[in-house]
Design a protein around this motif. Structure first.
Motif, PDB file in Angstrom:
ATOM      1  N   LEU A 109       0.829  -1.210   0.000  1.00  0.00           N
ATOM      2  CA  LEU A 109       0.000   0.000   0.000  1.00  0.00           C
ATOM      3  C   LEU A 109       0.863   1.260   0.000  1.00  0.00           C
ATOM      4  O   LEU A 109       0.426   2.319  -0.403  1.00  0.00           O
ATOM      5  CB  LEU A 109      -0.929   0.018   1.224  1.00  0.00           C
ATOM      6  CG  LEU A 109      -2.011  -1.055   1.257  1.00  0.00           C
ATOM      7  CD1 LEU A 109      -2.730  -1.010   2.604  1.00  0.00           C
ATOM      8  CD2 LEU A 109      -2.996  -0.858   0.128  1.00  0.00           C
ATOM      9  N   PHE A 110       2.110   1.114   0.463  1.00  0.00           N
ATOM     10  CA  PHE A 110       2.989   2.275   0.596  1.00  0.00           C
ATOM     11  C   PHE A 110       4.123   2.246  -0.421  1.00  0.00           C
ATOM     12  O   PHE A 110       5.192   2.793  -0.194  1.00  0.00           O
ATOM     13  CB  PHE A 110       3.544   2.329   2.026  1.00  0.00           C
ATOM     14  CG  PHE A 110       2.459   2.370   3.047  1.00  0.00           C
ATOM     15  CD1 PHE A 110       1.773   3.552   3.295  1.00  0.00           C
ATOM     16  CD2 PHE A 110       2.094   1.229   3.738  1.00  0.00           C
ATOM     17  CE1 PHE A 110       0.746   3.596   4.221  1.00  0.00           C
ATOM     18  CE2 PHE A 110       1.067   1.267   4.666  1.00  0.00           C
ATOM     19  CZ  PHE A 110       0.398   2.449   4.912  1.00  0.00           C
ATOM     20  N   SER A 111       3.898   1.622  -1.552  1.00  0.00           N
ATOM     21  CA  SER A 111       4.928   1.515  -2.579  1.00  0.00           C
ATOM     22  C   SER A 111       5.132   2.813  -3.344  1.00  0.00           C
ATOM     23  O   SER A 111       6.092   2.945  -4.083  1.00  0.00           O
ATOM     24  CB  SER A 111       4.576   0.401  -3.566  1.00  0.00           C
ATOM     25  OG  SER A 111       4.619  -0.842  -2.922  1.00  0.00           O
ATOM     26  N   GLY A 112       4.214   3.747  -3.214  1.00  0.00           N
ATOM     27  CA  GLY A 112       4.380   5.044  -3.850  1.00  0.00           C
ATOM     28  C   GLY A 112       3.735   5.159  -5.216  1.00  0.00           C
ATOM     29  O   GLY A 112       3.276   6.220  -5.591  1.00  0.00           O
ATOM     30  N   ALA A 114       4.181   1.304 -10.324  1.00  0.00           N
ATOM     31  CA  ALA A 114       5.485   0.760 -10.734  1.00  0.00           C
ATOM     32  C   ALA A 114       6.287   0.318  -9.513  1.00  0.00           C
ATOM     33  O   ALA A 114       6.965  -0.715  -9.534  1.00  0.00           O
ATOM     34  CB  ALA A 114       6.257   1.798 -11.539  1.00  0.00           C
ATOM     35  N   GLY A 115       6.213   1.103  -8.439  1.00  0.00           N
ATOM     36  CA  GLY A 115       6.899   0.730  -7.204  1.00  0.00           C
ATOM     37  C   GLY A 115       6.330  -0.551  -6.616  1.00  0.00           C
ATOM     38  O   GLY A 115       7.070  -1.403  -6.124  1.00  0.00           O
ATOM     39  N   ALA A 116       5.007  -0.685  -6.672  1.00  0.00           N
ATOM     40  CA  ALA A 116       4.364  -1.903  -6.175  1.00  0.00           C
ATOM     41  C   ALA A 116       4.776  -3.111  -7.013  1.00  0.00           C
ATOM     42  O   ALA A 116       5.016  -4.199  -6.483  1.00  0.00           O
ATOM     43  CB  ALA A 116       2.849  -1.740  -6.190  1.00  0.00           C
ATOM     44  N   GLU A 117       4.874  -2.913  -8.324  1.00  0.00           N
ATOM     45  CA  GLU A 117       5.287  -4.005  -9.201  1.00  0.00           C
ATOM     46  C   GLU A 117       6.724  -4.425  -8.901  1.00  0.00           C
ATOM     47  O   GLU A 117       7.035  -5.611  -8.823  1.00  0.00           O
ATOM     48  CB  GLU A 117       5.151  -3.587 -10.665  1.00  0.00           C
ATOM     49  CG  GLU A 117       5.306  -4.737 -11.623  1.00  0.00           C
ATOM     50  CD  GLU A 117       4.953  -4.343 -13.045  1.00  0.00           C
ATOM     51  OE1 GLU A 117       5.642  -4.852 -13.942  1.00  0.00           O
ATOM     52  OE2 GLU A 117       4.011  -3.571 -13.257  1.00  0.00           O
ATOM     53  N   SER A 118       7.595  -3.456  -8.680  1.00  0.00           N
ATOM     54  CA  SER A 118       8.990  -3.766  -8.336  1.00  0.00           C
ATOM     55  C   SER A 118       9.070  -4.502  -7.007  1.00  0.00           C
ATOM     56  O   SER A 118       9.809  -5.479  -6.862  1.00  0.00           O
ATOM     57  CB  SER A 118       9.819  -2.484  -8.258  1.00  0.00           C
ATOM     58  OG  SER A 118       9.897  -1.877  -9.511  1.00  0.00           O
ATOM     59  N   SER A 119       8.303  -4.015  -6.026  1.00  0.00           N
ATOM     60  CA  SER A 119       8.305  -4.658  -4.706  1.00  0.00           C
ATOM     61  C   SER A 119       7.816  -6.097  -4.815  1.00  0.00           C
ATOM     62  O   SER A 119       8.393  -7.007  -4.222  1.00  0.00           O
ATOM     63  CB  SER A 119       7.392  -3.906  -3.737  1.00  0.00           C
ATOM     64  OG  SER A 119       7.879  -2.621  -3.493  1.00  0.00           O
ATOM     65  N   SER A 120       6.759  -6.310  -5.577  1.00  0.00           N
ATOM     66  CA  SER A 120       6.218  -7.662  -5.678  1.00  0.00           C
ATOM     67  C   SER A 120       7.177  -8.588  -6.426  1.00  0.00           C
ATOM     68  O   SER A 120       7.292  -9.767  -6.093  1.00  0.00           O
ATOM     69  CB  SER A 120       4.842  -7.656  -6.336  1.00  0.00           C
ATOM     70  OG  SER A 120       4.914  -7.227  -7.668  1.00  0.00           O
ATOM     71  N   ALA A 121       7.906  -8.057  -7.393  1.00  0.00           N
ATOM     72  CA  ALA A 121       8.887  -8.873  -8.113  1.00  0.00           C
ATOM     73  C   ALA A 121      10.023  -9.295  -7.175  1.00  0.00           C
ATOM     74  O   ALA A 121      10.419 -10.466  -7.154  1.00  0.00           O
ATOM     75  CB  ALA A 121       9.448  -8.102  -9.309  1.00  0.00           C
ATOM     76  N   MET A 122      10.501  -8.360  -6.376  1.00  0.00           N
ATOM     77  CA  MET A 122      11.568  -8.681  -5.414  1.00  0.00           C
ATOM     78  C   MET A 122      11.057  -9.689  -4.388  1.00  0.00           C
ATOM     79  O   MET A 122      11.745 -10.642  -4.035  1.00  0.00           O
ATOM     80  CB  MET A 122      12.069  -7.418  -4.712  1.00  0.00           C
ATOM     81  CG  MET A 122      12.882  -6.505  -5.588  1.00  0.00           C
ATOM     82  SD  MET A 122      14.390  -7.306  -6.192  1.00  0.00           S
ATOM     83  CE  MET A 122      15.247  -7.565  -4.663  1.00  0.00           C
ATOM     84  N   TYR A 123       9.863  -9.450  -3.911  1.00  0.00           N
ATOM     85  CA  TYR A 123       9.271 -10.332  -2.918  1.00  0.00           C
ATOM     86  C   TYR A 123       9.120 -11.742  -3.484  1.00  0.00           C
ATOM     87  O   TYR A 123       9.405 -12.733  -2.806  1.00  0.00           O
ATOM     88  CB  TYR A 123       7.915  -9.761  -2.504  1.00  0.00           C
ATOM     89  CG  TYR A 123       7.374 -10.349  -1.248  1.00  0.00           C
ATOM     90  CD1 TYR A 123       7.964 -10.103  -0.025  1.00  0.00           C
ATOM     91  CD2 TYR A 123       6.249 -11.154  -1.290  1.00  0.00           C
ATOM     92  CE1 TYR A 123       7.455 -10.647   1.135  1.00  0.00           C
ATOM     93  CE2 TYR A 123       5.728 -11.699  -0.143  1.00  0.00           C
ATOM     94  CZ  TYR A 123       6.337 -11.440   1.067  1.00  0.00           C
ATOM     95  OH  TYR A 123       5.830 -11.987   2.206  1.00  0.00           O
ATOM     96  N   SER A 124       8.718 -11.853  -4.728  1.00  0.00           N
ATOM     97  CA  SER A 124       8.578 -13.159  -5.378  1.00  0.00           C
ATOM     98  C   SER A 124       9.919 -13.875  -5.472  1.00  0.00           C
ATOM     99  O   SER A 124      10.007 -15.078  -5.233  1.00  0.00           O
ATOM    100  CB  SER A 124       7.981 -13.009  -6.771  1.00  0.00           C
ATOM    101  OG  SER A 124       6.655 -12.553  -6.681  1.00  0.00           O
TER     102      SER A 124
END
Length: 121
Positions: free
Chosen positions: A70-73, A76-86
């Protein structure tokens, strides 16, 4: 575990005779007694446990991640975070140290000339 369950069943049976069946505790006691054969079935299979703690632990990171995303900004930030998390969770699921896995990945992936060249490394 069998002695604990034997004592528990005895306690349930005593409570069933002293608690009004329509009370919340009475309903819980009667439910436990009615489901008893399913409750103790795991004793026959050593790979089973009486709880779902392993499943809860496995999904906990996703629940926390959902809140953090929710705080990815930005999308695109959320997509990057989810890719790293994956990547991190995939490393964990395969018994790898996530830090070492990411270091190896980020050092070698840029050298790949195609997806085919990267496969199997």
């Amino acid at each position: 575990m069998q002695p604990v369950l034997t004592k528990f069943k005895s306690w349930l049976e005593k409570k069933a005779n002293t608690i009004p069946p329509q009370s919340a505790l009475g309903k819980a006691v009667n439910y436990s007694l009615n489901q008893w054969e399913y409750l103790v079935h795991y004793l026959d299979l050593p790979e089973l446990t009486p709880d779902n703690n392993a499943a809860e632990r496995a999904i906990r990171p996703f629940v926390l991640g959902r809140k953090n995303w929710l705080f990815s900004g930005s999308p695109a930030g959320a997509e990057s975070s989810s890719a790293m998390y994956s990547l991190i969770e995939t490393a964990k699921a395969n018994g790898l140290d996530p830090h070492s896995y990411l270091l190896n990945l980020f050092e070698k992936a840029p050298l790949a000339e195609s997806e085919k060249a990267w496969a199997g490394r």
